[in-house]
Design a protein around this motif. Sequence first.
Motif, short mmCIF file in Angstrom:
data_model
loop_
_atom_site.label_atom_id
_atom_site.label_comp_id
_atom_site.label_asym_id
_atom_site.label_seq_id
_atom_site.Cartn_x
_atom_site.Cartn_y
_atom_site.Cartn_z
N ASP A 1 0.80 -1.14 -0.04
CA ASP A 1 -0.13 -0.02 -0.10
C ASP A 1 0.81 1.33 0.01
N ASN A 2 1.97 1.02 0.52
CA ASN A 2 2.80 2.43 0.69
C ASN A 2 3.20 3.05 -0.78
N CYS A 3 3.32 2.10 -1.84
CA CYS A 3 3.84 2.59 -3.03
C CYS A 3 2.69 2.92 -4.09
N LYS A 4 1.59 3.13 -3.60
CA LYS A 4 0.58 3.65 -4.67
C LYS A 4 0.67 5.00 -5.26
N SER A 5 1.44 5.95 -4.32
CA SER A 5 1.32 7.25 -4.56
C SER A 5 2.53 7.75 -5.52
N MET A 6 3.52 6.71 -5.72
CA MET A 6 4.71 6.96 -6.35
C MET A 6 4.63 6.62 -7.81
N SER A 7 5.70 6.91 -8.64
CA SER A 7 5.74 6.67 -9.87
C SER A 7 7.40 6.45 -10.47
N GLY A 8 7.62 5.97 -11.65
CA GLY A 8 8.72 5.77 -12.17
C GLY A 8 9.68 4.58 -11.35
N ASN A 9 10.96 4.83 -11.37
CA ASN A 9 11.58 3.87 -10.89
C ASN A 9 11.47 3.91 -9.27
N ALA A 10 11.30 4.95 -8.73
CA ALA A 10 10.96 4.91 -7.25
C ALA A 10 9.98 3.84 -6.95
N LYS A 11 8.58 4.07 -7.94
CA LYS A 11 7.60 2.96 -7.50
C LYS A 11 8.07 1.70 -7.60
N ASP A 12 9.19 1.37 -8.67
CA ASP A 12 9.65 0.07 -8.76
C ASP A 12 10.35 -0.51 -7.82
N VAL A 13 11.31 0.55 -7.03
CA VAL A 13 12.01 0.31 -5.94
C VAL A 13 11.29 -0.12 -4.72
N CYS A 14 10.26 0.72 -4.77
CA CYS A 14 9.22 0.71 -3.48
C CYS A 14 8.48 -0.68 -3.59
N MET A 15 8.14 -1.23 -4.73
CA MET A 15 7.31 -2.74 -5.02
C MET A 15 8.36 -3.71 -4.81
N GLU A 16 9.72 -3.40 -5.11
CA GLU A 16 10.53 -4.69 -4.81
C GLU A 16 10.77 -4.48 -3.38
N GLU A 17 11.03 -3.46 -2.67
CA GLU A 17 11.14 -3.53 -1.28
C GLU A 17 9.81 -4.29 -0.71
N ALA A 18 8.59 -3.97 -0.94
CA ALA A 18 7.30 -4.39 -0.67
C ALA A 18 7.52 -6.04 -0.70
N LYS A 19 7.89 -6.46 -1.91
CA LYS A 19 7.84 -7.89 -2.16
C LYS A 19 8.82 -8.48 -1.46
N GLY A 20 10.09 -7.95 -1.22
CA GLY A 20 11.11 -8.50 -0.45
C GLY A 20 10.53 -8.51 1.04
N LYS A 21 9.93 -7.62 1.81
CA LYS A 21 9.46 -7.44 3.13
C LYS A 21 8.63 -8.79 2.92
#
Length: 191
Positions: free
Chosen positions: A45-65
Amino acid sequence: MSKLMISLLAATGMAFAGAVIAADTGISRDDYKARVDQAAQQFKDNCKSMSGNAKDVCMEEAKGKEKIARAEAEAAYKNTDAARYDARVAHVEAEYAVAKEKCDDQTGNAKDVCVKEAKAAEVKGKADAKVNKVSSETQHQASAKTASARADAAEDKRDAEYKVAIEKCDSFAGAAKDRCVKDAKARYGKT
């Protein structure tokens, strides 16, 4: 050593500590199921407001967690060396995925070096996890296996560091590149 490598190694160390702490306490099946369910919902849920590579990094962090939470819950539930090893590997793989995604912000040789450094950190983390798994077996069985695992880990780490050094040589040309490659081969025992 780059800032990325230092942060990956520090995170891997913290990951090992977390896995070891979780290993000391077994949990019930209900607690295990609750942790797995919570892990599936908690992080993206924390990544929804992001875009671009920042969102991709956030999603990878979320998947990893999420992957880490599942692996730690399983390690706490099963309370076995194999499950704790899997949790350590989950930490290492999650850190690698995030580091690799962060490399997308760079271009050219800097990106190539970044990816090689991330891969080297992953190799080192997995090698350390393997050594830790082998050394946690019974003392009688582990002494020979631990020595072998340490030797394998050292070789894997040396190979990963060699690949990073060779990748860094690509930023040079001509005689400077040849000298860089020759020095890297000498430093890491390659012929």
